[in-house]
Design a protein around this motif. Structure first.
Motif, short mmCIF file in Angstrom:
data_model
loop_
_atom_site.label_atom_id
_atom_site.label_comp_id
_atom_site.label_asym_id
_atom_site.label_seq_id
_atom_site.Cartn_x
_atom_site.Cartn_y
_atom_site.Cartn_z
N HIS A 96 51.08 22.34 52.91
CA HIS A 96 50.33 23.59 52.88
C HIS A 96 48.84 23.28 52.84
N ARG A 99 46.17 23.17 59.17
CA ARG A 99 46.28 24.02 60.35
C ARG A 99 47.65 23.85 60.99
N TYR A 102 50.01 26.08 59.43
CA TYR A 102 49.73 27.45 59.86
C TYR A 102 50.35 27.70 61.23
N CYS A 106 53.37 29.33 58.69
CA CYS A 106 53.03 29.60 57.29
C CYS A 106 51.75 30.43 57.24
N ARG A 107 51.76 31.46 56.43
CA ARG A 107 50.59 32.32 56.29
C ARG A 107 50.13 32.40 54.84
N CYS A 108 50.37 31.34 54.07
CA CYS A 108 49.87 31.33 52.69
C CYS A 108 48.35 31.20 52.74
N SER A 109 47.69 31.49 51.64
CA SER A 109 46.23 31.48 51.60
C SER A 109 45.62 30.13 51.99
N CYS A 111 46.79 27.81 53.95
CA CYS A 111 46.99 27.58 55.38
C CYS A 111 46.11 28.50 56.21
N ARG A 112 45.94 29.75 55.77
CA ARG A 112 45.05 30.66 56.48
C ARG A 112 43.60 30.17 56.41
N ARG A 113 43.21 29.65 55.24
CA ARG A 113 41.84 29.10 55.11
C ARG A 113 41.65 27.91 56.04
N ASN A 115 43.20 27.29 58.84
CA ASN A 115 43.13 27.77 60.21
C ASN A 115 41.77 28.41 60.49
N ALA A 116 41.25 29.18 59.55
CA ALA A 116 39.94 29.81 59.73
C ALA A 116 38.85 28.76 59.84
#
Length: 149
Positions: A96, A99, A102, A106-109, A111-113, A115-116
């Motif tokens: 986790h 990217r 992601y 996975c869309r946990c916080s 992983c989203r960070r 990816n961003a």
């Protein structure tokens, strides 16, 4: 017969390959379930013996060659496939906050960070390339104007 416009031909070939890969993979996995847990969600192809693996990019191969490679494989769900790879000492299991995790859904916080942050780096690199191209273009124009005088 080849296209006169090579860009159109490349675009057609890319679209054909994507369609062929998706269709062949979907057809093979249709009606199948995980060999370990019986799940029908997030199915993946796993080489039973990793050393026998020729390639992972088999979906555009001829049917004979593809089925010869698939004969060395089993169908596993993502969770069972990750467990098997981990037990074999393969570091394929994604953590986790990355990217790649992601991209696997996975869309946990964390992983989203991740990816961003990746998207920010990509945009910054793209802006830098465009800026460099504009500067080189300006230099080239200035040089051309100097020769024209």
């Amino acid at each position: 017969m080849p296209y006169k416009d090579q860009d159109k031909q490349r675009a057609y070939q890319r679209a054909w390959a994507v369609k062929k890969r998706a269709g062949n993979r979907a057809a093979y996995l249709a009606g199948k379930s995980c060999a370990v847990c019986g799940s029908t969600e997030s199915l993946e192809i796993d080489h039973i013996t990793p050393a026998d693996k020729v390639s992972h990019n088999i979906w555009t191969w001829s049917p004979v060659r593809r089925f010869a490679e698939l004969a060395k494989c089993q169908v596993l769900c993502r969770i069972c496939h990750d467990r098997k790879c981990l037990s074999e000492g393969n570091n394929r299991v994604l953590t986790h906050g990355t990217r790649s995790r992601y991209e696997k859904g996975c869309r946990c916080s964390p992983c989203r960070r991740a990816n961003a942050e990746h998207a920010r780096r990509v945009r910054a690199n793209r802006r830098a390339r465009v800026q460099t191209a504009l500067e080189l273009d300006a230099i080239g124009r200035a040089a051309m104007e100097g020769r024209a005088r």
